[in-house]
Design an enzyme around this catalytic site. Structure first.
Site, PDB file in Angstrom:
ATOM      1  N   GLU A  91       0.816  -1.219   0.000  1.00 39.28           N
ATOM      2  CA  GLU A  91       0.000   0.000   0.000  1.00 39.28           C
ATOM      3  C   GLU A  91       0.849   1.268   0.000  1.00 39.28           C
ATOM      4  O   GLU A  91       0.466   2.273  -0.612  1.00 39.28           O
ATOM      5  CB  GLU A  91      -0.945   0.011   1.208  1.00 39.28           C
ATOM      6  CG  GLU A  91      -2.037  -1.034   1.170  1.00 39.28           C
ATOM      7  CD  GLU A  91      -1.651  -2.338   1.846  1.00 39.28           C
ATOM      8  OE1 GLU A  91      -2.540  -3.182   2.061  1.00 39.28           O
ATOM      9  OE2 GLU A  91      -0.447  -2.513   2.160  1.00 39.28           O
ATOM     10  N   GLN A 117      -9.425  -5.577  11.961  1.00 37.56           N
ATOM     11  CA  GLN A 117      -8.840  -4.642  10.997  1.00 37.56           C
ATOM     12  C   GLN A 117      -9.427  -3.232  11.119  1.00 37.56           C
ATOM     13  O   GLN A 117      -9.620  -2.522  10.124  1.00 37.56           O
ATOM     14  CB  GLN A 117      -8.982  -5.176   9.559  1.00 37.56           C
ATOM     15  CG  GLN A 117      -8.099  -6.389   9.312  1.00 37.56           C
ATOM     16  CD  GLN A 117      -7.906  -6.724   7.851  1.00 37.56           C
ATOM     17  OE1 GLN A 117      -8.752  -6.431   7.012  1.00 37.56           O
ATOM     18  NE2 GLN A 117      -6.792  -7.364   7.528  1.00 37.56           N
TER      19      GLN A 117
END
Length: 565
Positions: free
Chosen positions: A50, A113
């Site tokens: 990312e 998450q």
């Protein structure tokens, strides 16, 4: 027509002219990716990390001037973007980063998450949004792009919970947006501009000091016209390189810690410093008390908080840099006789500057068969296309690029100037190549920085991105080693990259081509062969291990206290 939130987001991107996004899927953005599967108007590039995805969007934005867009999932996906967001923030790069988030009912419950990405990114974004209702999504996206690209540009984060992506509402995209409390000044004050021109016409030792904002503001042409019209020499910051042609007689090159001798001496002895979209970074000023001690300072910037932040300013002008320079040029046109007198008054100053250029040019000695890194950079310039885009990592190679590549066009150098992010170069080049498939794009890296995002070789190969990678391999973390040599008695603590990595095999393992040069007479052949090959190529140059970047202004010293040898 009712659309779900995921589809609305893509429709918003389409209406903002987005043609490429860099994203990594995950659980909280799976609905978005499901819509993307059949949404052919936007190209999606999958990075291998990312951080690299956001760096790629950053490189895309720097090269094109458009807003870069990246997507990441919640939790670790979102937190992986932080360094890249901070990189863009420090260099004022227009970006919109979209992160998935756990459903709104679970926010604050330590769900799987979940991370408070709004809180985490508050210090390193221009603004951020948490979308709580699908009805607000279109307006928020309009605001995000408006904030990212106007005023002093910067990254904006939009956090999108999973249930908002699923929910449906009528879609209507606003044509314009008004944000209370956010009204960037575009036009500089006419009286201030007139005063500035009057001061310029009286100077005898002026320097124009240019920052990256000139490139971000698409004002390179206007800046060049002003410098030529007045005959005033120009020096640039790292991110300002390319805003004024370095092969021009009025160019002083880069100033600051590793700047040209003539640039640092000119700034230290001028009677007028015209700062154009620059922020007086510590790497530029050196010791503040000794910076431009004899000069009046004019500062043009769109961000009023940047003016008088680090140095005293005698004449501030707040406004869009291009609009200010256009008005300034019109004002100068009214004083043709005074301009001729100005050029006569500047003649001894130009002569002095030319003496400084001759006395201590940025140079090196290429002797024997060992490759000097500066030589590689010069040969890259000689053999590459005039409009080649070059992205760098951070360290010695970055400074050698700044000193020896000779940039003549804006948006051709992509470099992390403010944050100094190792690992930036390769993914930034990836983003630029995605934007301009037909142009030559180079990524110049050190062996240390390259290893931080070398997984993006896979992205290059998969997407047939024709990036040419240059590794200047000295088996050191070179810039830190240089400081250890100069200031810590050569105690090379943890800076020797002792493991001999076979970068050629590494490139081949990813399906790319690897080439190597270990002698100076092999350099041209490797570069030429790499440029002939279609697809990504990694060029490794085994360079002199303890070569230093010079000149160098030690930390805390004035610009005149340069180490030259």
């Amino acid at each position: 027509m009712k659309l779900n939130g995921a589809r609305i987001l893509l429709e918003c991107l389409k209406r903002e002219g987005v043609d490429t996004i860099f994203g990594y899927p995950g659980g909280t953005v799976i609905n978005l990716y499901d819509e993307l599967f059949s949404f052919k108007e936007i190209k999606h590039i999958l990075p291998r990390h990312e951080q690299a995805g956001v760096h790629a969007a950053d490189g895309y934005a720097r090269a094109t001037g458009k807003v870069g867009v990246a997507i990441a999932t919640s939790g670790p996906g979102a937190t992986n973007t932080i360094t890249a967001i901070a990189t863009a923030y420090m260099d004022s790069i227009p970006m919109v980063i979209i992160t998935g988030q756990v459903p709104t009912a679970l926010i604050g419950n330590d769900a799987f998450q979940e991370a408070d990405i709004i809180g985490i990114t508050r210090p390193c974004t221009k603004h951020n949004f948490l979308v709580k209702d699908v009805k607000d999504l279109a307006l928020i996206m309009k605001k995000a792009f408006y904030i990212a690209r106007t005023g002093r540009p910067g990254p904006v984060l939009v956090d999108l919970p999973k249930d908002v992506q699923i929910a449906q509402t009528e879609f209507a995209y606003p044509e314009s947006v008004e944000i209370r409390g956010y009204k960037p000044t575009v036009e500089g004050h006419p009286k201030q501009i007139e005063k500035a021109v009057d001061v310029m016409l009286q100077t005898k030792k002026a320097v124009i000091y240019v920052g990256g904002g000139v490139i971000l503001g698409n004002a390179a042409d206007e800046l060049t016209k002003l410098a030529h019209q007045l005959g005033i020499p120009v020096t640039m910051t790292l991110n300002g390189l390319g805003s004024f042609p370095e092969d021009d007689d009025l160019s002083l090159g880069m100033l600051g810690m590793h700047g040209h001798y003539c640039a640092n001496m000119a700034v230290s002895n001028c009677d007028l410093l015209i700062a154009v979209a620059a922020r007086f970074d510590d790497r530029v000023t050196g010791k503040i008390a000794a910076f431009a001690p004899h000069a009046k300072i004019i500062h043009i910037d769109v961000d009023p908080t940047s003016i008088k932040k680090n140095v005293r300013v005698d004449l501030p002008i707040v406004g869009d840099v291009r609009e200010v320079l256009i008005r300034m040029l019109k004002t100068v046109d009214k004083h043709k006789a005074e301009v001729e007198t100005l050029k006569q008054n500047l003649a001894p100053w130009i002569e002095q500057i030319n003496e400084w250029k001759s006395k201590h040019p940025v140079t090196y000695k290429q002797t024997g068969s060992t490759i000097k890194p500066q030589y590689v950079i010069q040969r890259l310039r000689a053999l590459s296309a005039p409009d080649a885009i070059l992205a760098t990592d951070v360290g010695q190679h970055q400074m050698w690029v700044a000193q020896f590549f000779q940039f003549t066009r804006p948006r051709t150098l992509l470099s992390s100037g403010g944050l100094g992010t190792m690992g930036f170069g390769l993914p930034a080049a990836m983003g630029a190549q995605a934007a301009f498939p037909e142009r030559q794009v180079l990524a110049v890296c050190g062996d240390g920085g390259f290893q931080m995002n070398m997984q993006e070789l896979a992205t290059l190969v998969q997407n047939r991105l024709n990036v040419k990678i240059v590794i200047l391999n000295n088996n050191f973390l070179g810039m830190v080693r240089q400081w250890q040599e100069l200031f810590f008695d050569k105690r090379y603590s943890s800076t020797c990259m002792e493991l001999p990595i076979d970068f050629i095999k590494l490139a081949e393992a990813f399906g790319a081509v690897g080439l190597q040069a270990s002698k100076v007479d092999e350099v041209d052949a490797v570069i030429k062969k790499a440029f002939e090959i279609e697809g990504p190529v990694l060029m490794e140059f085994k360079v002199a291990r303890e070569e230093k970047v010079l000149p160098m202004v030690p930390a805390g010293a004035s610009l005149t206290e340069m180490v030259l040898t």
